[in-house]
Write an enzyme that holds these catalytic residues in place. Structure first.
Site, PDB file in Angstrom:
ATOM      1  N   SER A 203       0.824  -1.196   0.000  1.00 55.97           N
ATOM      2  CA  SER A 203       0.000   0.000   0.000  1.00 55.97           C
ATOM      3  C   SER A 203       0.869   1.261   0.000  1.00 55.97           C
ATOM      4  O   SER A 203       1.662   1.449  -0.926  1.00 55.97           O
ATOM      5  CB  SER A 203      -0.966  -0.032   1.188  1.00 55.97           C
ATOM      6  OG  SER A 203      -1.970   0.937   1.059  1.00 55.97           O
ATOM      7  N   ASP A 344     -10.067  -3.421  -5.979  1.00 54.20           N
ATOM      8  CA  ASP A 344      -9.554  -2.669  -4.825  1.00 54.20           C
ATOM      9  C   ASP A 344     -10.363  -1.379  -4.684  1.00 54.20           C
ATOM     10  O   ASP A 344     -10.348  -0.537  -5.590  1.00 54.20           O
ATOM     11  CB  ASP A 344      -8.071  -2.355  -5.050  1.00 54.20           C
ATOM     12  CG  ASP A 344      -7.398  -1.733  -3.826  1.00 54.20           C
ATOM     13  OD1 ASP A 344      -8.067  -0.997  -3.086  1.00 54.20           O
ATOM     14  OD2 ASP A 344      -6.197  -1.969  -3.627  1.00 54.20           O
ATOM     15  N   HIS A 370      -8.267  -4.565  -1.127  1.00 54.22           N
ATOM     16  CA  HIS A 370      -7.037  -3.871  -0.754  1.00 54.22           C
ATOM     17  C   HIS A 370      -6.336  -4.667   0.335  1.00 54.22           C
ATOM     18  O   HIS A 370      -6.821  -4.772   1.470  1.00 54.22           O
ATOM     19  CB  HIS A 370      -7.347  -2.459  -0.259  1.00 54.22           C
ATOM     20  CG  HIS A 370      -6.130  -1.600  -0.097  1.00 54.22           C
ATOM     21  ND1 HIS A 370      -5.426  -1.113  -1.184  1.00 54.22           N
ATOM     22  CD2 HIS A 370      -5.471  -1.165   1.004  1.00 54.22           C
ATOM     23  CE1 HIS A 370      -4.398  -0.398  -0.756  1.00 54.22           C
ATOM     24  NE2 HIS A 370      -4.389  -0.424   0.573  1.00 54.22           N
TER      25      HIS A 370
END
Length: 451
Positions: A203, A344, A370
């Site tokens: 991320s 996502d 995600h």
């Protein structure tokens, strides 16, 4: 009808792999342990060594979309699996900041040779070495070979203020600031000069890793990289988080709440710097009960998310433009694997063309959310993370088969106790103490995990 047929087809669930028209040529060992070499392009290299990327990922039936996959990554109980323990070391940067390096296996558990390969990990938004997605990779990678693992060393770079790392300067971290990972890698390479360093980011950490590799080019001390759930275009993501009611009230506010909690935890440290712009906005930031992510970034990140210049930025949107990583993918000069999910809910743009960069392979799954990618283990019936299979295959391949060529050798020296790269005096670090033994399953209370 054709759509229904494709949904039930095994090919539908296979990741889509994207390569440049002419993938980079790599020198590889002709066979394991061989001193003979041969040439393969990046696509051939991955096809031969990362079979999981060419098999289906079918999500657990009750986690059938990106929202559910993401939610389970946040609320699922992973405390009894992938247990990892660390030794912590603190680094001090030139501006007085502190970075926490968590190394596994701990010295009290097992000593590795100094040339053991090292996986350098960058966590997500407000995470750290305790995150389940970090442990899901490090557990198999750092397990001894005789027990079925790879026998590597793992070092997690915990950003300033994260995972129990003290905040010792009026500067935080951000998706675009790369100097902290730069000095961390500098320290690791100096400590283990004979070890191969391989980077993986999750991320926000994936965005930092991407930008670091692009900025370093052939000077990178990391021989390869893997970016998982990278946010890429921060402008587009922010627009979607702002303009959709559900995204604004669930994802945007959840991430902002985590950041707000993190800042509140370190408020006393920040108030030691009363004249700093970051400290002056604290009362307002901490008094608001419900912030959106863009509001937090407007008040805090654009001001204190990195060193000056380029911080502070005029607006949060100027910061988003600068920090986005999709536009620098073309500059990476080491083998690089990116993995994202189509569904996502946080990441809106997937730059699969990578600017035509022959060093980049881009894998996109239909589902996964995600930092999710949860599937059902057919043998046990338990939920597991599909992601660990392709990532472990990639880490094994670049360590065991890749021959590193074309790297520039950068000299270092110590100036006033700080380790620096020759020719660059604006950044450096020194070890300032040990942080003791860290148990990875002990998360950071008060923060939503999995982000």
């Amino acid at each position: 009808m054709d759509l229904i047929r494709s949904f039930f087809s095994a090919d539908y669930w296979k990741p889509n792999l994207h390569f440049a028209e002419s993938p980079a040529s790599l020198s590889v060992k002709s066979f394991p342990g061989s001193t003979e070499t041969s040439q393969e392009n990046l696509q051939e290299f991955i096809e031969a060594r990362c079979p999981s990327l060419f098999k289906q990922f079918c999500p657990t039936w009750w986690l059938f979309n990106g929202h559910l996959q993401t939610a389970y990554a946040v609320v699922g109980d992973f405390s009894k699996i992938d247990k990892v323990e660390y030794d912590r070391t603190f680094l001090r940067t030139l501006d007085g900041g502190t970075i926490g390096l968590d190394s596994t296996p701990p010295a009290a558990v097992r000593n590795l040779e100094d040339d053991a390969p090292i996986v350098v990990v960058l966590h997500g938004l407000t995470g750290g070495s305790h995150e389940s997605y970090v442990r899901a990779i490090l557990a198999p990678v750092c397990t001894p070979v005789e027990e079925g693992g790879l026998g590597y060393r793992g070092i997690v770079v915990n950003f300033r203020g994260c995972a129990g790392v003290p905040l010792s300067s009026p500067q935080l971290y951000s998706a675009g600031h790369t100097d902290d990972i730069r000095v961390a890698v500098l320290h690791i390479a100096k400590r283990y000069p004979n070890a191969r360093l391989i980077g993986i980011g999750f991320s926000l950490g994936a965005n930092v890793l991407t930008r670091y590799l692009a900025e370093e080019g052939t000077r990178s001390r990391l021989i390869a990289g893997c970016a998982v759930a990278c946010p890429w275009d921060l402008v587009m993501n922010a627009e979607q988080l702002e303009n959709r009611w559900f995204h604004r009230n669930v994802y945007s506010k959840a991430m902002a709440r985590n950041l707000q909690t993190l800042v509140r935890r370190h408020a006393a440290s920040l108030y030691k710097f009363p004249e700093h712009p970051l400290t002056q906005v604290l009362p307002e930031v901490l008094s608001v009960k419900s912030l959106a992510l863009s509001q937090f970034d407007k008040a805090v990140t654009r001001v204190g998310g990195g060193s000056s210049p380029p911080f502070p930025f005029p607006t949060a949107w100027d910061y988003y433009v600068w920090a986005s990583s999709h536009k620098v993918l073309a500059d990476i000069r080491v083998p690089f694997l990116a993995i994202n999910a189509e569904d996502d809910p946080i990441v809106q743009v997937l730059p699969v063309e990578a600017g035509g960069n022959p060093f980049v392979a881009f894998a996109v799954t239909k589902k996964g959310g995600h930092l999710g990618w949860f599937e059902t283990d057919e043998k046990t019936g338990y939920v597991r993370r599909w992601l660990k299979k392709p990532v472990v295959e990639w880490l094994k391949a670049v360590r065991e088969d890749l021959i590193v060529e074309g790297r520039q050798d950068m000299s270092t020296h110590v100036v006033d106790g700080f380790l620096k790269e020759v020719g660059r005096d604006d950044i450096g670090c020194k070890e300032v103490g040990k942080g003791g033994h860290v148990v990875g399953v002990e998360g950071e209370g008060g923060l939503l995990a999995g982000l």
